[in-house]
Design an enzyme around this catalytic site. Structure first.
Site, PDB file in Angstrom:
ATOM      1  N   ASP A   1      -4.234   7.630   8.140  1.00 21.27           N
ATOM      2  CA  ASP A   1      -5.291   6.995   8.782  1.00 21.27           C
ATOM      3  C   ASP A   1      -5.098   5.958   9.781  1.00 21.27           C
ATOM      4  O   ASP A   1      -5.864   4.993  10.142  1.00 21.27           O
ATOM      5  CB  ASP A   1      -5.827   5.963   7.549  1.00 21.27           C
TER       6      ASP A   1
ATOM      7  N   HIS B   1      -1.055   4.498   7.304  1.00 24.83           N
ATOM      8  CA  HIS B   1      -0.388   5.224   6.355  1.00 24.83           C
ATOM      9  C   HIS B   1      -0.099   6.799   6.485  1.00 24.83           C
ATOM     10  O   HIS B   1      -0.509   7.300   7.455  1.00 24.83           O
ATOM     11  CB  HIS B   1      -1.247   5.051   4.819  1.00 24.83           C
TER      12      HIS B   1
ATOM     13  N   SER C   1       0.941  -1.302  -0.055  1.00 17.39           N
ATOM     14  CA  SER C   1       0.053   0.191   0.150  1.00 17.39           C
ATOM     15  C   SER C   1       0.837   1.299   0.065  1.00 17.39           C
ATOM     16  O   SER C   1       0.441   2.324  -0.314  1.00 17.39           O
ATOM     17  CB  SER C   1      -1.080  -0.062   1.191  1.00 17.39           C
TER      18      SER C   1
END
Length: 359
Positions: free
Chosen positions: A329, A332, A37
């Site tokens: 969040d 990240h 991610s």
């Protein structure tokens, strides 16, 4: 404003960059990215219809690197909608991916080995199609683009993260050699297919993520002097030491390769612990979350979700000032943090170009 001034200062000192990381030589015709991610530009969203396209409120580090090279942003390999162009590279990264093979419980089935296999198919198919129709040169990489391109990697965080949910710190550290073996197998396959320029990020300070602190840092004795979970950062440090050794081993085994090791851990830890110095107001707290400071994170609800918690309907909403937060969040980084990290990468001060004659 402080970040803009810093960026201008860094750009003014480009002549001092390391040879393989300076803009003078950062002119690769294409980039092929592998990871999770941290560099997913829509792969998981396209691959399994995951509801989030990017794990950030804006640009990722890979976006800033592409911009520095004056190349278009990378399109995900898994996204075919809109006839995307892959002439200057392709992104195989997907959120939740691990280096070790995925299990039935994995968020992403596209582990590193699968991403490498996808690259092999992509290259073979691209060259096959180009041999039949030269008009496709506008959307597919030339053969020289594969040979001269930059192969970038940001992997391993999810392997450590997932392991800690089931294993002790010692057991997690004992798992690292098998992760290294899998990673080495993958980059050697890429080398055998013509890859020569390897840009490898180490993993960041896992223990400083709000999600990790909320889960494993409930007892103050588990935290270090920065408020991060000590066990997770020790494991990340052990991972990085073995990754560095692997990079040198790979460079020595394949002298024609150009391996650059990037110390992401050092950049991110410095940013988190000295955030105010770089224009941020929150070093650890999540911008998009629930619960308020110091973490603004609750494991029961993700960014953007609305749920009934203890009889009350609540929503994990973004903060009004994301530019002042390092974390987005809970897992990240914000666009502003990614921009800062990328400027530090581009100074060359955190890059090590491995030379077998230095050892």
């Amino acid at each position: 404003m402080a970040l803009k001034v810093l960026a201008l200062q860094l750009l003014a000192s480009l002549a001092a960059f390391l040879p393989t990381t300076s803009p003078a030589n950062l002119s690769y015709p294409a980039v092929f990215n592998f990871g999770d991610s941290n560099s997913d530009t829509g792969g998981l969203n396209a691959g399994i219809a995951f509801p989030i396209k990017r794990f950030c409120n804006g640009y990722l580090i890979i976006d800033y690197i592409m911009n520095e090279m004056d190349l278009p942003f990378l399109n995900p390999y898994l996204d075919s909608v809109g006839a995307p162009s892959f002439q200057t590279g392709c992104n195989f990264a997907t959120g939740g991916s691990t280096v070790l093979p995925a299990s039935a419980a994995s968020i992403s089935p596209f582990s590193f080995g699968i991403q490498v296999a996808q690259f092999g198919r992509f290259k073979a198919k691209a060259l096959e199609l180009l041999s039949k129709d030269k008009k496709l040169q506008n959307v597919l990489p030339f053969e020289d683009n594969f040979k001269q391109g930059l192969y970038t990697f940001d992997v391993g965080q999810n392997d450590l993260d997932g392991a800690f949910s089931l294993k002790s710190e010692d057991q997690v550290v004992a798992l690292i050699p098998s992760i290294m073996t899998e990673f080495e197998t993958g980059i050697q396959k890429l080398y055998n297919q013509g890859a020569r320029n390897f840009w490898i990020h180490n993993t960041g300070p896992l223990g400083c993520l709000p999600r990790i602190i909320a889960t494993f840092g409930k007892n103050p004795s588990q935290l270090d002097q920065f408020g991060c979970v000590a066990s997770h950062n020790r494991a990340a440090t052990a991972f990085n030491a073995q990754l560095h050794d692997l990079c040198f081993k790979f460079q020595r085994k394949f002298p024609e390769a150009n391996v650059t090791y990037i110390n992401i851990y050092k950049i991110k830890l410095d940013l988190i612990t000295n955030y105010a110095q770089y224009g941020f107001k929150q070093g650890i707290a999540a911008c998009c979350g629930y619960g308020g400071l110091p973490l603004n994170f609750d494991n029961r609800i993700n960014c953007g979700e609305t749920k009934n918690l203890n009889g009350t309907l609540v929503t994990a909403t973004p903060c009004n000032n994301p530019e002042e937060y390092v974390n987005w969040d809970g897992s990240h980084y914000t666009r502003a943090a990614n921009q800062y990290v990328s400027t530090q990468i581009l100074t060359g001060n955190f890059s090590e170009t491995l030379d077998i004659f230095q050892y």
